[in-house]
Design a protein around this motif. Structure first.
Motif: not given
Length: 108
Positions: A22-32
């Motif tokens: 969940k942390w990794q997915k949320t982190s990657r979602a910051m791009v954009g």
């Protein structure tokens, strides 16, 4: 010039793979979402690095367009959400920012 924002994390005992995912997915979602954030990758160290990792279980490399973007990234609401998650999952962090010349051929 672009900046590598490198962060190492020592996870608290008992952190689950689901929490990390969940942390990794949320982190990657910051791009954009965050202006100037070009890319972000987070993973545990390779097995060959574990003996030298000094207990850091996870690393993150974010590439930002410029040093000015590092400051705005740090205070952006999407990053503050990830930061809150980090506080719940990690007992220690180490951050390091490196500026580099994109003309030197560094591509991500």
């Amino acid at each position: 010039m672009p900046v590598y924002h490198v962060v190492l994390f020592k996870l608290k005992p008992g952190v689950t793979q689901e929490q990390l995912a969940k942390w990794q997915k949320t982190s990657r979602a910051m791009v954009g979402k965050i202006p100037g954030l070009i890319s972000l990758h987070a993973n545990p160290p390779l097995p060959i690095s574990v003996p030298r990792a000094k207990g850091f279980d996870m690393g993150l490399v974010a590439v930002l367009e410029s040093p000015d973007h590092v400051a705005s990234y740090a205070t952006h609401p999407a990053h503050l959400e990830v930061h809150k998650m980090r506080e719940e999952l990690c007992e220690d962090t180490l951050a390091y920012d490196l500026e580099f010349d994109a003309a030197e051929g560094v591509k991500l």
